[in-house]
Each structure stands twice: as C-alpha cells, then as structure tokens.
Design an enzyme around this catalytic site. Structure first.
Site, PDB file in Angstrom:
ATOM      1  CB  SER B 177      -0.885   0.048   1.248  1.00 35.81           C
ATOM      2  OG  SER B 177      -1.616  -1.125   1.367  1.00 35.81           O
ATOM      3  CD  GLU B 260      -0.369  -5.268   9.338  1.00 31.36           C
ATOM      4  OE1 GLU B 260       0.664  -5.931   9.505  1.00 31.36           O
ATOM      5  OE2 GLU B 260      -0.921  -5.120   8.246  1.00 31.36           O
ATOM      6  CD  GLU B 387      -8.569 -18.337   6.818  1.00 27.75           C
ATOM      7  OE1 GLU B 387      -7.991 -17.258   6.518  1.00 27.75           O
ATOM      8  OE2 GLU B 387      -9.747 -18.569   6.495  1.00 27.75           O
TER       9      GLU B 387
END
Lengths: 371, 406
Positions: B177, B260, B387
C-alpha cells in the site's frame, strides 16, 4: 454502591470458591434428580456467609444495594457451576419485579425476607405458549371487595414455581395486565413440576382457581413493569450465559491440549484450533456485551435498553454455539450422559428460548433502536 | 474523564474550530442527499489521487504546527509524548470536522513504521526520518509481503548481500500500500539462506528514490490500484539503514506486526460507519420498500447485535488502556469481527437492493454499495488473514499447541 475492580475480583473469587465446594458436578447431578431441585442448607449458607440474595436489593429493604455489575459477576459464576438454587427466580426475576412495580409497600413487605434468604420467590408470566408478551396473557383477576382480588387461570414455565414461598403473577384485569402477589399457601392454588429440557432449572405449571391475591403496583401497569424486568432479567441471564460459555470454552481448550489422536494433540490441527478460536471470539463478545450492559444500567444510561437487548441476543447465541462446539471438540465422549457437556447444552438451549427466543428478542432489539 | 483529558479535548476543539469546517453527520438518515460513495479503498484516477495525497500532506503540516501531528510520538523527534488514549480522543474530536483524510500518512507510516524505526534504528536515522514523517514530508510503506510470502511472512526470498559498508538488494515485493507515494520503505530481506527461516532475515529502510527501486501499481478487484508491486534490482543501501541485527530482522518485523494489529480493527468513519449504522440501514430498507420483510429484519438485527457487541468490546479495551493496563485478546477479536461485520453488512445490503446492485440505474445510494461489497473480501485477508488471527488466538490465548511448521 459500586465495587471497584479489586472488589469485583474478590467477589468473584469468594463466589467461585463457594460454588466449587458446594456445587461440584456430583452435587448438580444429584440435585437435578431430586425434589426440591436445590439444597436448602446450601441456599442458607449462600445467604448467611455470602449475603448473595440481598446483593442487589436496596439497603432500605435490608439488602446491600449493589448494582447489576456485581450481580453479573455472581451470575457468571453460577452459570459456570450450573448451580441449582432459587437465586435467578428470587433475585433476578421476582425481586426485580417488585422493585420495578414502584410499590413501596409491597417492597417493604417482601424484600427484607428475600434479602435475608428466608423467602424464596417466583415470577409467573408465561402461559402455555411460553410468551412473555403481556398482550398474550389470559389469566385474569377480579376484585373481591376491600382491595382484595381473586385470580383464575394457568401459568407455565414458572422457574422454581413449586418451591417459592411467594408468587408474583401477571394477570389481566379490566385495566389491562397487572401484577399480583400470591401466597404459597393460598387456597385454590396448585403447582406441579414440569418435565424440563434443562433439568438443572426447575419449572412448574401453576393453576389458579379463584386464588386470593394482592395487587402489586398500579392496576393495569404490568406491561411497563415487565418491560423493565425483562431488560434487567435478560442482562442477568446474559451474565449466566457468558459464564457457561466461558466454561465450555475452557473445557474444550483443555481437552484439545491434552487429547492425542494421529500422534498429535488434537489442538494442533487447524480445524480444531479454529473451532476453539471461534468459541473464544463468541465468548469475548458475550462478556463484553453483558458486562457493558450491566455497567450502562448502573450508570442510569439511556443506552441501557438497547445494550440489554444486544446482551440477550449476543450471549444466547454465544452460549449455544460454545455448548455445541464443546461436544464436537470432545467427540463421542462429549455425547455421553456421564460427560457434563450435555448439561451445558441443555442449559444453553433452554436459556436461549426462556424469554421467547431469537425471533422475539431480535425484534425487541429493533424496537429499542426505534426501527 | 480526567482533567488533563478534558483540557486536551478542549485544546483540540479550539484548534479544529479555527482550521476546519464541521463535518456532516454520515450516520444520520439523510437519505438521497450528498455524496453516496461507499468506497472502502480509493478508486480515484491517478491525477485525483495525487491531489488527495497533497491535501493529506497539507493537513498533516497544519496539525504538526499545532501539536497534533504525532500525538504518541516522543518529544525529541517532534511528537507530543502523550498516550494512545489522547490519540483516540483526538481522532474522535477530529471526526466531527471536515478535514482531509490522512490515512495515507498515518496508518502505515506513523502507526506501524514509526514505532519500528523508534525501537530499532540508529539515532541519526531516527532524526533523518521521523520528523519528516511527522510533518507529512515522508510517507512510509511496508515492504514485507512477496508473491511467495504472504501469511507465511518468514518465507521472504528477497536477497540482501553485503558489499563493504553497503548491502545490495534484489527481489520482488507485493501488496505494498501507498508505495507509489512513499519516500521510505521498510523491507524484510533474506541475508542467510542456510539459517532456519525466521533467523536469516534482516530489515532495512529503503529510500524509495534509490536507483533500482521500481513501483508498479497492482489493480485490485475494486478497480482501483491501492496496492503495488515493488521490484528491487541491485538496490544499494548503506549499512546504517539496517534496523536491528544482521539476521535479526524477525524481531523488527514483530514490532511492526504488533502495531499493525492495534491499528486495524477500529471502527472508522465514512462507509464503515454507514454500513453498520442502524439509522442508515433502516433508511435503506424504507427506501426499498423492504421495511416489513421479516427475514430481512431478523438479519438486520443479527448484524446489529454483532456491530454493537464489537463496539462494547472496543469500549472495554479502551477503558482498560485508560486504566493503564494492556488490552487482552480484544484487538485480535475486534479485527476478526471488523472484517466479518462489514462483509455481512455488505451482503445484507446487496440482498435488500437486489438487482439494483448488479447494474447502475443512477438512483442514489444503490449501486454505490457495490464499492463496499467488492472491498469486503480484502478485509478478511489484510493485516493477517482470518486464519492466521485464529491461530494466534488459539495458540497465545488458549494455549493450544503450535501448528506443525517446517
């Protein structure tokens, strides 16, 4: 009165210690097949040693005047232990109905006995449909001179209804749904146990044949009273549910850590690991929803009715999910009578449907949101 | 709220009153009025995108001049030295104003790379980059993922080979990004192919204008290009741009990843607020004459149960933070729920709209939802897939045995 974090931890620790001693699995299994379905000696100890029945009853009526946050801690622990006792019926339903009625005279007459653990009580609302909607009630009460009333009709799903000393009954008058107090020994009253999905929660069917009754609160005011009671009771139930769900999660995680198959602990397989993680997500959400709702109630926040509806829906789903997955993680052994998993499954399903079930409580949430 | 918090909020409000207009309330039912964009990712053409970034930089500079540029940053590098609670409080106040969205600077740069530079860089590198990031001059990106190393980040293959006091980097990064706007990137590289994979990684700060750095936009399913591929061909990086020890880059990466997870999962504004707003969704049902549909009403309620319970979870985490504690598993749970809540909301809205979301009739507030719908699959992947988040919860919170790893 509000306990701080340390106070809450101490309350939790003392209730857990008490329940580990007095309500281990063997005791629950014995009581769920006896009559009455609780041990009066343990109930007396809960009152004398821990003052539990009076915890949330205002000081002016002989209680300790704590709030729903403290009540939530106690109910989480009772939910974990599947305690068989008249606490939910007496403290969470009946006492709250008396308080919500605003009838100071009735409160002064009945609450001190409840707070001291001498009086047990039950709240009879639902009939054979199981609905708590006052509009669907057909039991009726007629005036009997000198401010007395006579009550006729039938009530079902009454928690602890065969043993409670005091019965609070919603019946219809000309003015609408109204709340009445009925003595256990009143003439014309008969009570019989119902066979229940959750054997740890005794329920009764009551029949009233012109039973003498006393009006509690204003004639025709039970609709509003019951809306308040349902908010508090569903947050209480939510705490019980999140405690039960947490217990199922702990049992599953413990089993997944220790049970070996294919040469590995089953918890090292991602399919099992993710099942446990999904349970954790539901349990964390459930605890947040029920504890925040309790906090908002104690703060007198206008957000409480919405939060109560969220807690009810969220914790009902979380407990049912955790109880189902707990059996799945345990495999065949989880399906046996000897394993406690089915006791939690039964409690989870019974609690989920106690106040009407998903179709009812989801609409209630939308209603509280103004949708 | 403590006194100093009240003073801080008042100071923020005074600053914003003087520099920005009040924002319209997007959660209020204002059906049929104003901008109906539901874009989660930007889908601007390149020219408009550059203007957007310029507006973000301009606003960041104004914030910096008034002490709100990097609220949690240390004072010696130009930050304010306050707590994450101050930061959240400022965000809450600022959300009432119509200001440029500065996520391009703050989410990755100040939110994730800044703390990593602080923890692991040499002092003169901190002085070189941190104040620049805080002023809005330097945008930072995260050069972690690779075509062969997404969720299994420790499998990075980009090579770094030492040549005197420099390192030479070769490889390909992906899903980066804001790389097209960045001046600096934090790269994970393989420096020791013979060591176990977590122990042969080294982290470097890569100036994005260094020769051999090539950024190519990667068009995603929403149509826009928020992400990029970054090709590194014989890129020479001085050794003082290394973060942490040689072969010790995994520790550096963990600092970034922890930050994050604390960043992703907050409630946010704009399309997120609208998609989970009871008023907005009920207005949509009225507008489409689905108000009385019992099945849709039940689904709406289920959706709101999760959205509101997630909000309670965030409130509790915040209260714990405010009391000086560290949040428990709430952030990971919140991140999972965030992706699922928005996904469920987008599909609920699709079913309410029916055919109106498969082609644009020009009607307000209908086809616009396709922007959010197409973004939702990414929310279950970015910042750690569902997951991976579940593995973390099961292993770190419930103590289940680790995955069998090579």
């Amino acid at each position: 009165m509000t306990a701080d974090e340390t106070g809450l931890r101490e309350l939790r620790a003392s209730v857990r210690e008490f329940l580990e001693a007095k309500s281990p699995e063997e005791a629950v299994r014995k009581l769920m097949e006896s009559e009455p379905r609780y041990d009066p000696a343990v109930w007396a100890q809960a009152a004398d040693q821990l003052r539990l029945p009076g915890l949330v009853i205002p000081e002016e009526y002989g209680g300790d005047g704590f709030g729903l946050v403290e009540l939530g801690v106690v109910l989480e622990e009772m939910g974990r232990a599947l305690l068989c006792a008249p606490f939910f019926a007496t403290v969470v339903l009946a006492a709250q109905a008396l308080l919500a009625s605003g009838d100071r005279e009735a409160c002064a007459r009945h609450l001190p006995g409840i707070a001291a653990g001498r009086t047990t009580a039950a709240l009879a609302v639902a009939e054979d449909s199981g609905s708590w909607d006052p509009a669907l009630i057909s039991a009726r009460a007629v005036p009997d001179g000198e401010g007395a009333w006579r009550l006729t009709g039938r009530k079902s799903f009454v928690i602890d209804g065969t043993t409670a000393d005091l019965l609070l009954v919603v019946a219809r008058t000309v003015a609408g749904p109204s709340l009445f107090a009925v003595d256990r020994d009143a003439s014309g009253l008969s009570a019989g146990p119902m066979e229940t999905l959750d054997a740890t929660r005794a329920m009764a069917r009551l029949t009233f044949d012109a039973v003498p009754a006393t009006l509690v609160g204003a004639d025709g005011a039970a609709g509003r009273t019951m809306a308040k009671v349902l908010d508090v009771a569903s947050v209480g139930l939510a705490a019980e549910q999140s405690g039960g769900a947490r217990r199922c999660l702990e049992a599953s995680a413990e089993h997944a850590r220790t049970r070996h198959q294919f040469g590995r602990p089953i918890g090292s397989f991602q399919a099992v690991k993710h099942k446990c993680a999904d349970m954790l997500v539901q349990v964390e959400l459930a605890e947040a929803a029920s504890r925040e709702a309790a906090r908002l109630a104690d703060e007198g926040s206008a957000e409480f009715p919405v939060a109560a509806a969220v807690a009810h829906a969220c914790c009902s789903r979380a407990y049912m999910f955790a109880a189902m997955e707990n059996i799945q993680v345990h495999g065949g052994i989880g399906f046996t009578w000897e394993h406690p998993a089915h006791l939690y499954f039964r409690r989870a399903k019974s609690s989920q449907l106690l106040f009407g079930g998903p179709a009812v409580y989801l609409e209630r949430l939308l209603d509280r949101l103004g949708i | 709220m403590a006194d100093d918090m009240q003073d801080f909020a008042a100071e923020a409000r005074a600053f914003l009153d003087a520099h920005a207009p009040k924002a319209p309330d997007r959660t209020a039912p204002s059906w049929g009025e104003g901008d109906d964009s539901m874009a989660y990712f930007s889908s601007l053409p390149p020219e408009a995108e550059r203007e957007h970034v310029q507006r973000a930089r301009d606003w960041q500079r104004v914030r910096h001049e008034h002490g709100f540029g990097w609220i949690t940053g240390p004072v010696e590098y130009g930050g304010r030295g306050l707590t994450p609670v101050h930061d959240l409080l400022y965000d809450a106040v600022e959300s009432e104003y119509d200001v440029a969205h500065t996520g391009v600077l703050s989410v990755i740069g100040l939110g994730m790379i800044g703390p990593t530079i602080l923890a692991h860089a040499q002092p003169h590198i901190k002085e070189r980059w941190l104040p620049a990031m805080y002023r809005g001059d330097a945008i930072a990106c995260q050069l972690f993922s690779e075509p062969g190393a997404g969720s299994d980040l420790a499998s990075v293959a980009t090579r770094a080979v030492r040549e005197g006091d420099h390192w030479v980097l070769n490889g390909q990064k992906v899903w980066t990004s804001v790389a097209q706007h960045s001046q600096i990137g934090l790269a994970l590289t393989r420096t020791n192919p013979d060591a176990p994979k977590h122990r042969g990684i080294t982290a470097f700060l890569v100036p994005m204008d260094a020769p051999g750095v090539e950024v190519r936009p990667l068009r995603q399913m929403t149509g826009g290009a928020d992400f990029n591929e970054v090709f590194l061909t014989d890129v020479r990086i001085p050794d003082d741009h290394r973060l942490g020890e040689v072969d010790g880059g995994w520790t550096v990466a963990l600092t970034t990843l922890m930050n994050e997870r604390a960043t992703v999962g907050s409630e946010g504004v704009g399309p997120v607020a609208a998609a989970l707003s009871p008023d907005h969704l009920s207005a949509l049902m009225r507008a489409t004459w689905t108000w009385d549909d019992r099945a849709l009403r039940a689904r709406l309620a289920e959706l709101l149960v999760d959205a509101l319970a997630t909000r309670h979870l965030n409130t509790r985490a915040l209260r714990m933070l405010r009391a000086g504690g560290t949040p428990g598993p709430e952030m990971s749970v919140s991140k999972l729920m965030y992706g699922q809540n928005l996904t469920r909301a987008a599909h609920f809205v699709s079913d309410v709209l029916g055919p109106r979301i498969i082609a644009d009739t020009g009607q307000w507030g209908t086809y616009a939802w396709s922007e959010l719908l197409l973004a939702t699959p990414a929310l279950r992947i970015l910042g750690g897939t569902e997951e991976i988040m579940k593995n973390i919860l099961a292993e770190r919170v419930l103590g289940l045995p680790k995955e069998v790893r090579s």
